[in-house]
Write a protein that holds these residues in place. Structure first.
Motif, PDB file in Angstrom:
ATOM      1  N   ASP A 269       5.910  -3.853  -5.208  1.00  0.00           N
ATOM      2  CA  ASP A 269       6.343  -5.109  -5.580  1.00  0.00           C
ATOM      3  C   ASP A 269       5.090  -5.973  -5.274  1.00  0.00           C
ATOM      4  OD1 ASP A 269       6.134  -5.660  -2.723  1.00  0.00           O
ATOM      5  OD2 ASP A 269       8.758  -5.663  -2.557  1.00  0.00           O
ATOM      6  N   GLU A 270       5.525  -7.395  -5.288  1.00  0.00           N
ATOM      7  CA  GLU A 270       4.486  -8.552  -5.232  1.00  0.00           C
ATOM      8  C   GLU A 270       3.773  -8.543  -3.926  1.00  0.00           C
ATOM      9  OE1 GLU A 270       6.565 -12.031  -6.141  1.00  0.00           O
ATOM     10  OE2 GLU A 270       4.964 -13.290  -5.455  1.00  0.00           O
ATOM     11  N   ASN A 271       4.383  -8.165  -2.755  1.00  0.00           N
ATOM     12  CA  ASN A 271       3.813  -8.257  -1.380  1.00  0.00           C
ATOM     13  C   ASN A 271       3.327  -7.182  -1.307  1.00  0.00           C
ATOM     14  OD1 ASN A 271       4.762 -10.884  -0.729  1.00  0.00           O
ATOM     15  ND2 ASN A 271       6.877  -9.900  -0.407  1.00  0.00           N
ATOM     16  N   GLY A 272       3.823  -5.819  -1.856  1.00  0.00           N
ATOM     17  CA  GLY A 272       3.271  -4.360  -1.407  1.00  0.00           C
ATOM     18  C   GLY A 272       1.950  -4.306  -2.160  1.00  0.00           C
ATOM     19  N   ILE A 273       1.770  -4.954  -3.176  1.00  0.00           N
ATOM     20  CA  ILE A 273       0.217  -4.786  -3.803  1.00  0.00           C
ATOM     21  C   ILE A 273      -0.637  -5.260  -3.151  1.00  0.00           C
ATOM     22  CG2 ILE A 273       0.658  -6.691  -5.351  1.00  0.00           C
ATOM     23  CD1 ILE A 273      -1.058  -3.453  -6.273  1.00  0.00           C
ATOM     24  N   VAL A 274      -0.253  -6.505  -2.257  1.00  0.00           N
ATOM     25  CA  VAL A 274      -1.449  -7.262  -1.251  1.00  0.00           C
ATOM     26  C   VAL A 274      -1.551  -6.183  -0.334  1.00  0.00           C
ATOM     27  CG1 VAL A 274      -2.029  -9.240  -0.117  1.00  0.00           C
ATOM     28  CG2 VAL A 274      -0.816  -9.338  -2.237  1.00  0.00           C
ATOM     29  N   ASP A 275      -0.585  -5.727   0.324  1.00  0.00           N
ATOM     30  CA  ASP A 275      -0.887  -4.613   1.485  1.00  0.00           C
ATOM     31  C   ASP A 275      -1.627  -3.457   0.907  1.00  0.00           C
ATOM     32  OD1 ASP A 275       0.740  -6.376   3.163  1.00  0.00           O
ATOM     33  OD2 ASP A 275       2.401  -5.159   2.464  1.00  0.00           O
ATOM     34  N   ALA A 276      -1.355  -3.035  -0.203  1.00  0.00           N
ATOM     35  CA  ALA A 276      -2.042  -1.688  -0.680  1.00  0.00           C
ATOM     36  C   ALA A 276      -3.493  -1.899  -0.864  1.00  0.00           C
ATOM     37  CB  ALA A 276      -1.344  -1.458  -1.879  1.00  0.00           C
ATOM     38  N   VAL A 277      -3.734  -3.188  -1.271  1.00  0.00           N
ATOM     39  CA  VAL A 277      -5.244  -3.463  -1.510  1.00  0.00           C
ATOM     40  C   VAL A 277      -5.898  -3.587  -0.008  1.00  0.00           C
ATOM     41  CG1 VAL A 277      -6.919  -5.339  -2.170  1.00  0.00           C
ATOM     42  CG2 VAL A 277      -5.097  -4.662  -3.650  1.00  0.00           C
ATOM     43  N   GLU A 278      -5.326  -4.209   0.569  1.00  0.00           N
ATOM     44  CA  GLU A 278      -5.728  -4.250   2.078  1.00  0.00           C
ATOM     45  C   GLU A 278      -6.032  -2.868   2.772  1.00  0.00           C
ATOM     46  OE1 GLU A 278      -3.708  -6.694   4.807  1.00  0.00           O
ATOM     47  OE2 GLU A 278      -5.468  -7.560   5.556  1.00  0.00           O
ATOM     48  N   THR A 279      -5.141  -1.952   2.439  1.00  0.00           N
ATOM     49  CA  THR A 279      -5.379  -0.617   2.921  1.00  0.00           C
ATOM     50  C   THR A 279      -6.493  -0.068   2.198  1.00  0.00           C
ATOM     51  OG1 THR A 279      -2.978  -0.572   3.304  1.00  0.00           O
ATOM     52  CG2 THR A 279      -4.066   1.648   3.301  1.00  0.00           C
ATOM     53  N   VAL A 280      -6.469  -0.147   0.910  1.00  0.00           N
ATOM     54  CA  VAL A 280      -7.464   0.588   0.374  1.00  0.00           C
ATOM     55  C   VAL A 280      -8.969  -0.114   0.825  1.00  0.00           C
ATOM     56  CG1 VAL A 280      -8.961   0.366  -2.146  1.00  0.00           C
ATOM     57  CG2 VAL A 280      -6.405   0.973  -1.864  1.00  0.00           C
ATOM     58  N   VAL A 281      -8.938  -1.338   1.267  1.00  0.00           N
ATOM     59  CA  VAL A 281     -10.227  -2.215   1.490  1.00  0.00           C
ATOM     60  C   VAL A 281     -10.713  -1.242   3.130  1.00  0.00           C
ATOM     61  CG1 VAL A 281     -11.334  -4.149   2.624  1.00  0.00           C
ATOM     62  CG2 VAL A 281     -10.189  -4.202   0.209  1.00  0.00           C
ATOM     63  N   ALA A 282      -9.497  -1.185   3.914  1.00  0.00           N
ATOM     64  CA  ALA A 282      -9.761  -0.420   5.180  1.00  0.00           C
ATOM     65  C   ALA A 282     -10.372   0.774   5.180  1.00  0.00           C
ATOM     66  CB  ALA A 282      -8.426  -0.658   6.047  1.00  0.00           C
ATOM     67  N   VAL A 283      -9.714   1.543   4.287  1.00  0.00           N
ATOM     68  CA  VAL A 283     -10.258   2.981   3.907  1.00  0.00           C
ATOM     69  C   VAL A 283     -11.753   3.103   3.674  1.00  0.00           C
ATOM     70  CG1 VAL A 283     -10.150   5.158   2.482  1.00  0.00           C
ATOM     71  CG2 VAL A 283      -7.881   4.119   3.099  1.00  0.00           C
ATOM     72  N   TYR A 284     -12.180   2.089   2.474  1.00  0.00           N
ATOM     73  CA  TYR A 284     -13.457   1.879   2.178  1.00  0.00           C
ATOM     74  C   TYR A 284     -14.567   1.561   3.493  1.00  0.00           C
ATOM     75  CZ  TYR A 284     -17.620  -0.964   0.812  1.00  0.00           C
ATOM     76  OH  TYR A 284     -18.611  -1.819   0.921  1.00  0.00           O
ATOM     77  N   LEU A 285     -13.858   0.630   4.442  1.00  0.00           N
ATOM     78  CA  LEU A 285     -14.854   0.142   5.364  1.00  0.00           C
ATOM     79  C   LEU A 285     -14.878   1.213   6.489  1.00  0.00           C
ATOM     80  CD1 LEU A 285     -13.498  -3.451   5.942  1.00  0.00           C
ATOM     81  CD2 LEU A 285     -15.448  -2.784   4.949  1.00  0.00           C
ATOM     82  N   GLY A 286     -13.806   2.114   6.597  1.00  0.00           N
ATOM     83  CA  GLY A 286     -13.963   3.295   7.331  1.00  0.00           C
ATOM     84  C   GLY A 286     -14.935   4.503   6.991  1.00  0.00           C
TER      85      GLY A 286
ATOM     86  N   LYS B 257      -5.455   7.471  -1.597  1.00  0.00           N
ATOM     87  CA  LYS B 257      -4.079   7.894  -1.802  1.00  0.00           C
ATOM     88  C   LYS B 257      -3.343   8.062  -0.585  1.00  0.00           C
ATOM     89  CE  LYS B 257      -3.427  10.065  -5.964  1.00  0.00           C
ATOM     90  NZ  LYS B 257      -3.602  11.300  -6.595  1.00  0.00           N
ATOM     91  N   GLU B 258      -3.786   8.755   0.160  1.00  0.00           N
ATOM     92  CA  GLU B 258      -3.254   9.263   1.503  1.00  0.00           C
ATOM     93  C   GLU B 258      -2.890   7.919   2.452  1.00  0.00           C
ATOM     94  OE1 GLU B 258      -5.310  12.401   3.405  1.00  0.00           O
ATOM     95  OE2 GLU B 258      -5.264  13.457   1.676  1.00  0.00           O
ATOM     96  N   ALA B 259      -3.818   7.161   2.346  1.00  0.00           N
ATOM     97  CA  ALA B 259      -3.689   5.917   3.188  1.00  0.00           C
ATOM     98  C   ALA B 259      -2.559   4.903   2.717  1.00  0.00           C
ATOM     99  CB  ALA B 259      -4.993   5.398   3.310  1.00  0.00           C
ATOM    100  N   VAL B 260      -2.718   4.847   1.405  1.00  0.00           N
ATOM    101  CA  VAL B 260      -1.667   3.960   0.887  1.00  0.00           C
ATOM    102  C   VAL B 260      -0.425   4.282   0.664  1.00  0.00           C
ATOM    103  CG1 VAL B 260      -1.323   2.737  -1.503  1.00  0.00           C
ATOM    104  CG2 VAL B 260      -3.543   2.554  -0.625  1.00  0.00           C
ATOM    105  N   TYR B 261      -0.142   5.694   0.657  1.00  0.00           N
ATOM    106  CA  TYR B 261       1.360   5.958   0.425  1.00  0.00           C
ATOM    107  C   TYR B 261       1.856   6.575   1.717  1.00  0.00           C
ATOM    108  CZ  TYR B 261       0.575   4.796  -4.284  1.00  0.00           C
ATOM    109  OH  TYR B 261       0.305   4.178  -5.612  1.00  0.00           O
ATOM    110  N   GLU B 262       0.999   7.035   2.571  1.00  0.00           N
ATOM    111  CA  GLU B 262       1.654   7.219   3.878  1.00  0.00           C
ATOM    112  C   GLU B 262       2.190   6.097   4.683  1.00  0.00           C
ATOM    113  OE1 GLU B 262      -1.096   9.196   6.922  1.00  0.00           O
ATOM    114  OE2 GLU B 262      -0.794  10.863   5.507  1.00  0.00           O
TER     115      GLU B 262
END
Ligand code: SF4
Lengths: 157, 551
Positions: B506-523, B544-549
């Motif tokens: 949903d609208e809020n979830g997508i922003v969180d998901a992008v933030e998680t993706v960025v966190a995985v990249y930075l790591g 995928k793991e990080a976002v859906y876990e």
């Protein structure tokens, strides 16, 4: 129904044979010594057409099932450039007045249209007087006219 | 810049009269809306959710200050005081009245602009690299060729009723900033061994439901044969492209169905039969057009300027602006400045009339009156002297145009979405705004580095989500707006299709998901690696793991 003359040439009144329904019957016409006309549609593939049959026709009508079916324009260009067709080319079907110059410049001589649209067709046919493309009816692209008379002579073959 | 001669003027003015006539026939009731629709669409006039929308062409993204002021005037006079720059280097007005549109076209014609073929199933505005003629990495300025194509494709008698819309992009540089591989035809300027200019020709790229990356059908077509070869492509497409299904009507479907080799053979055969026809223009015409794009006389200046260095050392935001928004120019001591139309919290690509006027004034002062529009929905001042940067930056930031985020995660491409567009499934603009809010710290943005986020409100993909490093697609799930997350796309020379990561949000979830993706990249990133490089190296799984876990 009104027939609009776009090019001013003498229009033909020979009977028309539907090519797509009976290519053989159409083919027979070419063998006889009488003038004939053909009806093609936008579905007609130019590669199915016999060059002799086309070249000897007096009149070819291209029927548009819808005004947006632009294949009719390419088919007209094919007839003029690849088949040396010099007879009358007519557009039938729901083409619209705002297409008058496109039809003319793609090689059509005449259009059959509702009476109500006839005046708008006539008006639209002469609207633009400068063109960005050299076409198969003798209009020269401004890209050529800009560069002098020798270029102006260059006509589409 | 190109300037109209009497022929160009006559053609555009005749078009204005023709459209006025069509609008009058509609207003008097002579034409029904159904009959009027195809006519207005040939002229960029859409019926949107709330009102008509007029799309004005900015040919190959080049504007003069005079033209920019006129765009501002139109925004003020006929709209609500703003305009929206699009991914196709056009500008859209969202609130014009039908009865005013002929006058708008007249105001545009006055400054050599128009709305011809900005919609409809015809050849659209030709797009190109926003740094054309101002960048060291190009083989030749592509704009003269774009102008040549503009003229040839305008009111083409044979190609005005194609199976579907048709988009051509051209780049003069090997670094592709025009996303040519995502276009119906992509042209890349090449030089052969003899030193002659020509073009690599790619066909069949496109987004929408079926994203396809264009394939090369000819490695080199000489300059003199360009239009004839394009004409052969268009003829084959016009004859054989599907017309029974709107979603299968683009050239990409034909090229896929035939195979690109067969398609190339058909084009070659047709081209050979017509190549001596005067479709192509005389050499003098190419020279005439090229002369309009002659490089401006710029003085060679020192590459370093003490005042610039001093301000950069003391002003953190200017330092960021210098790093992100300023690119080298081909003439030493000069730069190209990108003005971000992505202020955090704003609407991507929107500019007010006052901002347009200001950019026009700044162009007169600092960039020889020239302005560019990029497909990333930003404005560019080319040819700026490096030493003028402190002054220019000061003027921009005073007017909310100094956002130093070009190429970073908040420099988002977003389509108008459900806020304006009648076809939309979901809103795009609020997602862009929320993302920008979430990453609202310039230090953090810079640490994340180059990351292209692209958002579309439906599968038509006007927001280029297929080509986003991170793509977001709005879909409708039983009346709810749901956002799919895609990763790994690219619109550059290394073009790739972004892949859906998993279920939508949903609208809020997508922003969180992008933030998680960025966190995985930075790591995961290794020294100096950009997001796309890390993604390509490690693949989708860790993301995928990080976002859906977390869910
Ligand atoms: S992608 Fe869809 S919602 Fe967005 S502008 Fe295009 S058609 Fe409208």
């Amino acid at each position: 129904m009104k027939r609009i003359n776009l090019t001013g040439r003498a229009l033909s009144d020979v009977a028309l044979t539907v090519f797509d329904q009976s290519p053989e019957a159409a083919q027979e016409l070419a063998g006889k010594n009488a003038p004939y006309g053909l009806i093609l549609t936008t579905e007609t593939a130019y590669s199915d057409l016999d060059p002799e049959l086309i070249e000897k026709a007096d009149l070819i009508a291209i029927d548009f099932p819808a005004f947006g079916d632009g294949r009719g324009f390419s088919l007209a260009v094919r007839l003029r450039k690849d088949f040396n067709f010099t007879g009358e080319l007519r557009a039938t079907g729901p083409v619209i007045p705002d297409q008058a110059q496109f039809l003319l410049r793609a090689g059509f001589d005449s259009v059959d249209t509702d009476d109500a649209r006839a005046a708008a067709f006539q008006k639209a046919a002469g609207r633009f007087t400068a063109f960005y493309q050299t076409d198969y009816t003798g209009n020269t692209s401004v890209a050529h006219t800009r560069h002098g008379p020798s270029q102006r002579e260059r006509k589409a073959s | 810049m190109y300037a109209y001669d009497p022929y160009d003027k006559e053609i555009v003015n005749t078009r204005v009269e023709e459209f006025r006539d069509q609008v009058n026939r509609r207003l008097s009731g002579e034409l029904t809306e159904e009959e009027f629709r195809p006519l207005r669409l040939m002229n960029g006039l859409y019926l949107q959710l709330h009102a008509y929308m007029l799309r004005v062409a900015i040919p190959y993204g080049t504007l003069s200050s005079v033209q920019m002021r006129r765009l501002a005037l139109i925004a003020r006079k006929y709209d609500k005081g703003y305009g929206h720059f699009t991914t196709r280097q056009n500008i859209q007005y969202n609130w014009p009245k039908l009865v005013d549109t002929p006058d708008i076209l007249l105001d545009l014609a006055d400054v050599e602009m128009h709305a011809i073929q900005t919609s409809g199933n015809c050849i659209r505005n030709v797009t190109t690299d926003q740094f054309s003629g101002a960048t060291a990495d190009e083989i030749a300025d592509p704009r003269p060729y774009a102008e040549l194509i503009r003229q040839w494709s305008t009111f083409h008698p044979e190609f005005s009723f194609l199976p579907r819309k048709f988009k051509i992009a051209i780049t003069g540089a090997p670094s592709d900033r025009a996303a040519v591989k995502w276009h119906d035809i992509g042209l890349v300027v090449r030089k052969n061994d003899a030193g002659d200019i020509g073009f690599e020709v790619l066909v069949g790229g496109g987004m929408g439901r079926t994203p396809v990356i264009a394939k090369t059908i000819r490695d080199f077509i000489p300059e003199a044969d360009l239009l004839g070869y394009l004409e052969a492509i268009l003829r084959v497409y016009n004859e054989q492209g599907r017309r029974d299904n709107k979603y299968k009507a683009r050239i990409k479907i034909l090229v896929e169905a035939l195979g690109s080799d067969t398609f190339a053979d058909l084009v070659e055969k047709e081209w050979q039969t017509t190549r001596h026809h005067p479709i192509d223009v005389p050499e003098a015409e190419i020279k005439r057009i090229e002369a309009f794009f002659a490089p401006p006389p710029l003085e060679v200046l020192p590459e370093q300027d003490p005042a610039v260095d001093e301000l950069a050392a003391n002003n953190f935001l200017f330092h960021a602006f210098l790093k992100n928004n300023v690119r080298p120019h081909k003439v030493p001591g000069h730069v190209n400045v990108t003005i971000s139309l992505k202020p955090h919290g704003g609407i991507p690509g929107d500019a007010t009339d006052a901002q347009m006027d200001l950019v026009a004034d700044l162009a007169d002062t600092y960039s020889l009156g020239e302005i560019r529009v990029s497909h990333e929905q930003n404005l560019i001042l080319p040819h700026v002297a490096r030493r003028d940067l402190p002054e220019l930056y000061e003027a921009l930031s005073r007017s909310g145009l100094g956002t130093a985020n070009v190429g970073l995660i908040s420099d988002i491409i977003a389509c108008p979405g459900l806020d304006y567009c009648a076809l939309a499934n979901a809103r795009s603009i609020p997602i862009a705004q929320n993302l920008a809010k979430r990453f609202d710290d310039i230090t953090r943005l810079q640490d994340i580095g180059e990351l292209k986020v692209k958002i579309s409100g439906c599968i038509n993909s006007c927001g280029h989500h297929h080509a986003g490093h991170i793509g977001i697609l709005g879909v409708d799930r039983k009346g709810e707006e749901v956002y799919q997350l895609l990763l790994g796309g690219s619109g550059a020379e290394d073009a790739s299709k972004a892949q859906i990561l998993g279920p939508g949000f949903d609208e809020n979830g997508i922003v969180d998901a992008v933030e998680t993706v960025v966190a995985v990249y930075l790591g995961e990133r290794q020294d100096g690696e950009k997001f796309l490089e890390t993604y390509r190296r490690i693949g989708a799984d860790p993301f995928k793991e990080a976002v859906y876990e977390a869910h």
